[in-house]
Design a protein around this motif. Structure first.
Motif, PDB file in Angstrom:
ATOM      1  N   LEU A   1       6.721  24.321  10.594  1.00 58.41           N
ATOM      2  CA  LEU A   1       5.847  23.647   9.645  1.00 58.41           C
ATOM      3  C   LEU A   1       4.397  23.643  10.134  1.00 58.41           C
ATOM      4  O   LEU A   1       3.477  23.941   9.381  1.00 58.41           O
ATOM      5  N   LEU A   2       4.189  23.335  11.429  1.00 59.85           N
ATOM      6  CA  LEU A   2       2.825  23.168  11.936  1.00 59.85           C
ATOM      7  C   LEU A   2       2.778  23.412  13.439  1.00 59.85           C
ATOM      8  O   LEU A   2       3.666  22.983  14.167  1.00 59.85           O
ATOM      9  N   ARG A   3       1.740  24.102  13.876  1.00 63.41           N
ATOM     10  CA  ARG A   3       1.372  24.227  15.287  1.00 63.41           C
ATOM     11  C   ARG A   3      -0.102  23.858  15.374  1.00 63.41           C
ATOM     12  O   ARG A   3      -0.958  24.563  14.852  1.00 63.41           O
ATOM     13  N   HIS A   4      -0.407  22.762  16.052  1.00 61.16           N
ATOM     14  CA  HIS A   4      -1.756  22.189  15.990  1.00 61.16           C
ATOM     15  C   HIS A   4      -2.154  21.686  17.370  1.00 61.16           C
ATOM     16  O   HIS A   4      -1.342  21.072  18.067  1.00 61.16           O
ATOM     17  N   ARG A   5      -3.389  21.985  17.788  1.00 62.22           N
ATOM     18  CA  ARG A   5      -3.894  21.495  19.073  1.00 62.22           C
ATOM     19  C   ARG A   5      -5.367  21.117  18.925  1.00 62.22           C
ATOM     20  O   ARG A   5      -6.142  21.831  18.278  1.00 62.22           O
ATOM     21  N   VAL A   6      -5.732  19.994  19.538  1.00 62.04           N
ATOM     22  CA  VAL A   6      -7.121  19.536  19.589  1.00 62.04           C
ATOM     23  C   VAL A   6      -7.455  19.189  21.031  1.00 62.04           C
ATOM     24  O   VAL A   6      -6.637  18.575  21.726  1.00 62.04           O
ATOM     25  N   GLU A   7      -8.647  19.587  21.482  1.00 63.13           N
ATOM     26  CA  GLU A   7      -9.131  19.192  22.797  1.00 63.13           C
ATOM     27  C   GLU A   7     -10.522  18.582  22.654  1.00 63.13           C
ATOM     28  O   GLU A   7     -11.356  19.089  21.904  1.00 63.13           O
ATOM     29  N   LEU A   8     -10.728  17.489  23.366  1.00 62.86           N
ATOM     30  CA  LEU A   8     -11.994  16.761  23.313  1.00 62.86           C
ATOM     31  C   LEU A   8     -12.464  16.447  24.719  1.00 62.86           C
ATOM     32  O   LEU A   8     -11.666  16.277  25.624  1.00 62.86           O
TER      33      LEU A   8
END
Length: 208
Positions: A151-158
């Motif tokens: 359904l989803l592959r999601h990554r965020v880096e901050l």
């Protein structure tokens, strides 16, 4: 320190809860569980592992009583939080924000397995630094499957060291909200309709 929490929701009965380490969980209503830190965690070197199972016909809301504060430890600044969500019923997961303080480096990973008739709302809020702090780093990944299909592959880096970081205008806060199978947008953020159903709304800015 390693903290582990297992929550199992079954239709017609109170959630079953197992805890060890620095995170406790308490059933506050018939369908609601709150997470509580019994000690300061995560510090550098700590790992938090949370598994949530929602069986067919069950409904579960997971909340936390306060923000999670990630701090560097005496030997390392790196800490980890891993969520495993197995959902055949209905899950609403919306903890208080994670604050990545001082020079902490916090890595969060969420893996969601949804049944064909499951419904889910997952919201994650993150802030780099307390007042005047900008040197923390956070990485968050979300991996979601429905009935065996991606359904989803999601990554965020901050934060300091993230690929898009700069000292002038890079965001230091984010909100991500996944809903399935609903597609109505979250109150905050830019919605993205997913090919397999549901939606992902994301927002980034300086402060939550």
């Amino acid at each position: 320190m390693r903290s582990e929490v297992v929550i199992v929701a079954t239709a017609g009965r109170s959630p079953r809860i197992e805890c060890s380490g620095g995170i406790a969980a308490r059933a506050t209503r018939a369908d609601t569980v709150h997470l509580v830190s019994s000690v300061a965690t995560p510090l550098g070197g700590d790992t938090i592992s949370i598994r949530v199972v929602v069986e067919p016909g069950a409904r579960l809301r997971v909340r936390s009583v306060a923000a999670t504060l990630a701090l560097p430890g005496p030997a390392t600044a790196e800490s980890h939080a891993d969520w495993v969500l197995e959902v055949a019923g209905e899950l609403d997961l919306d903890p208080e924000p994670t604050i990545v303080a001082a020079a902490s480096r916090h890595f969060a990973a969420t893996r969601v397995t949804l049944g064909a008739d499951a419904a889910v709302r997952l919201r994650e809020r993150v802030q780099i630094g307390r007042t005047g702090e900008t040197q923390g780093f956070w990485s968050g990944s979300l991996h979601a499957d429905v009935d065996g299909a991606p359904l989803l592959r999601h990554r965020v880096e901050l934060g300091e060291g993230a690929p898009g970081d700069d000292v002038i205008a890079a965001p230091r806060a984010c909100v991500s909200e996944l809903t399935y199978p609903r597609t109505d947008p979250a109150p905050l953020g830019t919605p993205l309709m997913l090919a397999g159903g549901g939606s992902l709304s994301t927002w980034q800015g300086d402060r939550l």
